[in-house]
Scaffold this motif. Structure first.
Motif, mmCIF file in Angstrom:
data_model
loop_
_atom_site.group_PDB
_atom_site.id
_atom_site.type_symbol
_atom_site.label_atom_id
_atom_site.label_comp_id
_atom_site.label_asym_id
_atom_site.label_seq_id
_atom_site.Cartn_x
_atom_site.Cartn_y
_atom_site.Cartn_z
ATOM 1 N N LEU A 83 0.825 -1.215 0.000
ATOM 2 C CA LEU A 83 0.000 0.000 0.000
ATOM 3 C C LEU A 83 0.856 1.259 0.000
ATOM 4 O O LEU A 83 0.479 2.268 -0.605
ATOM 5 C CB LEU A 83 -0.934 -0.003 1.212
ATOM 6 N N LEU A 84 1.998 1.203 0.649
ATOM 7 C CA LEU A 84 2.889 2.362 0.649
ATOM 8 C C LEU A 84 3.368 2.666 -0.765
ATOM 9 O O LEU A 84 3.322 3.813 -1.227
ATOM 10 C CB LEU A 84 4.076 2.089 1.574
ATOM 11 N N ALA A 85 3.809 1.627 -1.482
ATOM 12 C CA ALA A 85 4.292 1.823 -2.856
ATOM 13 C C ALA A 85 3.140 1.998 -3.828
ATOM 14 O O ALA A 85 3.205 2.824 -4.743
ATOM 15 C CB ALA A 85 5.158 0.631 -3.271
ATOM 16 N N GLY A 86 2.073 1.203 -3.650
ATOM 17 C CA GLY A 86 1.001 1.177 -4.632
ATOM 18 C C GLY A 86 0.066 2.360 -4.580
ATOM 19 O O GLY A 86 -0.505 2.741 -5.607
ATOM 20 N N VAL A 87 -0.090 2.980 -3.394
ATOM 21 C CA VAL A 87 -1.073 4.062 -3.260
ATOM 22 C C VAL A 87 -0.466 5.327 -2.641
ATOM 23 O O VAL A 87 -0.612 6.415 -3.200
ATOM 24 C CB VAL A 87 -2.286 3.608 -2.422
ATOM 25 N N LEU A 88 0.204 5.203 -1.506
ATOM 26 C CA LEU A 88 0.620 6.408 -0.786
ATOM 27 C C LEU A 88 1.574 7.272 -1.599
ATOM 28 O O LEU A 88 1.495 8.511 -1.545
ATOM 29 C CB LEU A 88 1.264 6.033 0.553
ATOM 30 N N LEU A 89 2.473 6.670 -2.361
ATOM 31 C CA LEU A 89 3.370 7.473 -3.183
ATOM 32 C C LEU A 89 2.604 8.228 -4.259
ATOM 33 O O LEU A 89 3.014 9.310 -4.694
ATOM 34 C CB LEU A 89 4.433 6.585 -3.844
ATOM 35 N N LYS A 90 1.475 7.666 -4.699
ATOM 36 C CA LYS A 90 0.683 8.298 -5.759
ATOM 37 C C LYS A 90 -0.047 9.544 -5.266
ATOM 38 O O LYS A 90 -0.440 10.395 -6.066
ATOM 39 C CB LYS A 90 -0.354 7.309 -6.316
ATOM 40 N N HIS A 149 3.022 1.596 -11.889
ATOM 41 C CA HIS A 149 3.886 1.369 -10.734
ATOM 42 C C HIS A 149 3.112 0.730 -9.590
ATOM 43 O O HIS A 149 3.626 -0.161 -8.896
ATOM 44 C CB HIS A 149 4.506 2.689 -10.279
ATOM 45 N N GLY A 150 1.880 1.167 -9.386
ATOM 46 C CA GLY A 150 1.069 0.570 -8.330
ATOM 47 C C GLY A 150 0.828 -0.914 -8.561
ATOM 48 O O GLY A 150 0.895 -1.727 -7.630
ATOM 49 N N LEU A 151 0.539 -1.295 -9.809
ATOM 50 C CA LEU A 151 0.296 -2.700 -10.131
ATOM 51 C C LEU A 151 1.568 -3.532 -10.020
ATOM 52 O O LEU A 151 1.584 -4.587 -9.375
ATOM 53 C CB LEU A 151 -0.268 -2.814 -11.550
ATOM 54 N N ILE A 152 2.643 -3.053 -10.651
ATOM 55 C CA ILE A 152 3.864 -3.858 -10.759
ATOM 56 C C ILE A 152 4.615 -3.916 -9.431
ATOM 57 O O ILE A 152 5.030 -4.998 -8.985
ATOM 58 C CB ILE A 152 4.767 -3.296 -11.869
ATOM 59 N N THR A 153 4.795 -2.777 -8.791
ATOM 60 C CA THR A 153 5.549 -2.774 -7.545
ATOM 61 C C THR A 153 4.742 -3.409 -6.419
ATOM 62 O O THR A 153 5.310 -4.037 -5.517
ATOM 63 C CB THR A 153 5.979 -1.343 -7.179
ATOM 64 N N GLY A 154 3.409 -3.265 -6.463
ATOM 65 C CA GLY A 154 2.583 -4.011 -5.514
ATOM 66 C C GLY A 154 2.806 -5.506 -5.648
ATOM 67 O O GLY A 154 2.970 -6.223 -4.651
#
Length: 517
Positions: free
Chosen positions: A256-263, A352-357
């Motif tokens: 969630l940090l990589a997939g959403v919060l960075l966005k 990025h959200g899909l792949i890094t998640g």
């Protein structure tokens, strides 16, 4: 459809409140019911987001839809203003999907141990986190945007500090100190805009396109907003909280940090900075582009350093540094101030959200099996040898790696391509030689990205499976893992092969924001 959007926000809030009620005397049964509640609520939120997407008028994605606009604090003209357009809708669906997959995964892989709270607290924090994430993409008032932005900090802090591992408390402290400081600076910019323009309404301010603000006001406000949002993005050199947070966070926290919060940071730049203070955006765009280009190369070099033998590099930390590079492409696209670049940035956000998640899910699975994410340990004398010992997980890790390096036909390709195209031909008034230099550095970053990801795949996936394994009874892909990861794989393929699915939504909205019409 406005009722659907309101329900989308109220349902997880009600679910979080429900976890405060005692569910039973048996701790184990209580935890099971809490996890099922979390899965049911996040599943219902995902369904509502799909209903919202199905009812969205795709012939007019530049118009705000599902709008609710009522007075909240009349003295300050702060309104409860909600709505979605082609920019925010994909992010809302992505948030709902990732939160549901994390809740589903947690039913089997909730971190435990001495001093670790139970599932009720975990579920309540996860649902509260979902409220803040969804609200950030749905609100259309600067004060509400700030409040939504802040709601996510406390749940994520406790997810890292209580359910994390290693140096989890210092990492959580660093996360919240950096982001709170960034938010305070951002709020000053919002207040400067609101008090000078006479409104905090983001749609009205976007239509005015800076006409009610002096040049000096725009510069000061843009600097404050840019600095605050750059911390969350994260832009180099304000990224240093990120690797520690990812390394210490539990698997779902990292997803969630990589997939959403960075966005949330990059979304704020597109939604607030570009249309509301365009003079300030144009002034600081070359500097944002420079920081983005440096971040792309820096993140890739840091990953290469972690990937080399003998570096004792942590695989989660490596993926965290890769996010600094990938989000650099997002920032470069925004800095170009062109429709192509901004569309590329928004596409790269979703990719990025899909792949890094997916990558963080896979790294968590490897760590669960080998009890370490240290690359030198995983790539020891025989290697982790995932291709031979857990071929499905090995294949998925290789798939996520090539998607992350931007292989054509997968989601990671289009956003980076459009961001570099935007830098190649930036908006009028920006220095083309400078942005072409940034594009060349970004191109170098793609080569370095391919290098470190292929090194990781070689060291983790290859090896001699005939040799004794570091652990016995190594299980391959489990049903709950397949259920959690398959949607991410499918969407990575779908958006890579059919980019118009996202670009058709975002382009009219981007044209609207950049033009101020």
């Amino acid at each position: 459809m406005n009722a659907v959007l309101i329900a989308l926000l109220l349902l997880p809030l009600a679910g979080a409140a429900a976890t405060l009620a005692p569910l039973g005397r048996d701790r184990a049964a209580d935890d099971t019911r809490a996890l099922r509640l979390g899965t049911a609520v996040t599943g219902a939120v995902l369904v509502l987001s799909l209903v919202l997407a199905a009812g969205f008028d795709q012939d007019d994605p530049g118009r705000m839809q599902a709008v609710t606009d009522v007075a909240w604090i009349p003295a300050l003209d702060v309104r409860l203003h909600l709505g979605v357009d082609g920019i925010s809708l994909p992010l809302i669906v992505l948030t709902a999907l990732l939160t549901f997959l994390c809740a589903l995964y947690s039913t089997k892989r909730l971190p435990g141990g001495d001093g670790v709270p139970g599932a009720r607290a975990f579920t309540g924090l996860l649902l509260l986190l979902e409220v803040g994430m969804l609200a950030t993409f749905a609100v259309l008032d600067l004060v509400l945007f700030f409040l939504s932005f802040e709601i996510v900090l406390i749940p994520m802090y406790f997810l890292i500090a209580r359910w994390g591992n290693g140096r989890k408390v210092p990492a959580a402290n660093r996360f919240i100190l950096y982001t709170l400081l960034g938010s305070a600076v951002m709020l000053l910019g919002f207040l400067l805009i609101g008090f000078n323009a006479g409104t905090f309404d983001m749609t009205r301010l976007a239509v005015e396109h800076g006409s009610g603000l002096s040049h000096t006001t725009q510069l000061i406000a843009a600097l404050a907003i840019l600095a605050g949002l750059a911390v969350k993005a994260p832009a180099w050199p304000l990224h240093s909280w990120l690797p520690d947070a990812h390394t210490a966070a539990p698997t779902v926290g990292s997803v969630l940090l990589a997939g959403v919060l960075l966005k949330m940071g990059t979304y704020g730049l597109v939604r607030v900075l570009l249309p509301i203070v365009p003079d300030g955006a144009e002034t600081f765009a070359p500097y944002l582009g420079a920081f983005a280009a440096v971040g792309i190369v820096y993140g890739s070099l840091a990953c290469l350093a972690l990937a080399r033998p003998g570096a004792k590099g942590d695989l989660k930390r490596l993926i965290a540094y890769s996010s600094v590079g990938h989000m650099g492409f997002v920032l470069l696209g925004i800095a170009s101030l062109t429709p192509a670049g901004v569309n590329g940035a928004l596409f790269a956000n979703i990719a990025h959200g899909l792949i890094t998640g997916l990558l963080f899910f896979l790294v968590g699975a490897v760590k669960d099996r080998y009890h370490t994410s240290d690359l030198d340990t995983l790539a020891g004398a025989t290697g982790a040898a995932l291709y031979g010992r857990a071929p499905r997980i090995g294949g998925l890790l290789a798939f996520a790696a090539v998607a992350s390096l931007g292989l054509p036909g997968l989601a990671g390709f289009w956003g980076e391509l459009l961001a570099m195209y935007g830098a190649f031909d930036p908006a009028a008034g920006l220095s083309r030689p400078a942005f072409v230099t940034y594009m060349v550095l970004a191109g170098l970053g793609t080569l370095l990205t391919a290098a470190y990801l292929l090194i990781v795949v070689k060291r983790v996936c290859m090896g001699d499976p005939a040799q004794p394994a570091p652990v016995t009874g190594l299980p391959d892909l489990q049903p709950y893992e397949a259920a959690s990861w398959t949607p991410l794989v499918a969407l990575t393929l779908l958006t890579g092969l059919w980019p118009a699915l996202l670009l058709g939504l975002s382009d009219p909205a981007v044209q609207h924001l950049l033009g101020g019409g």
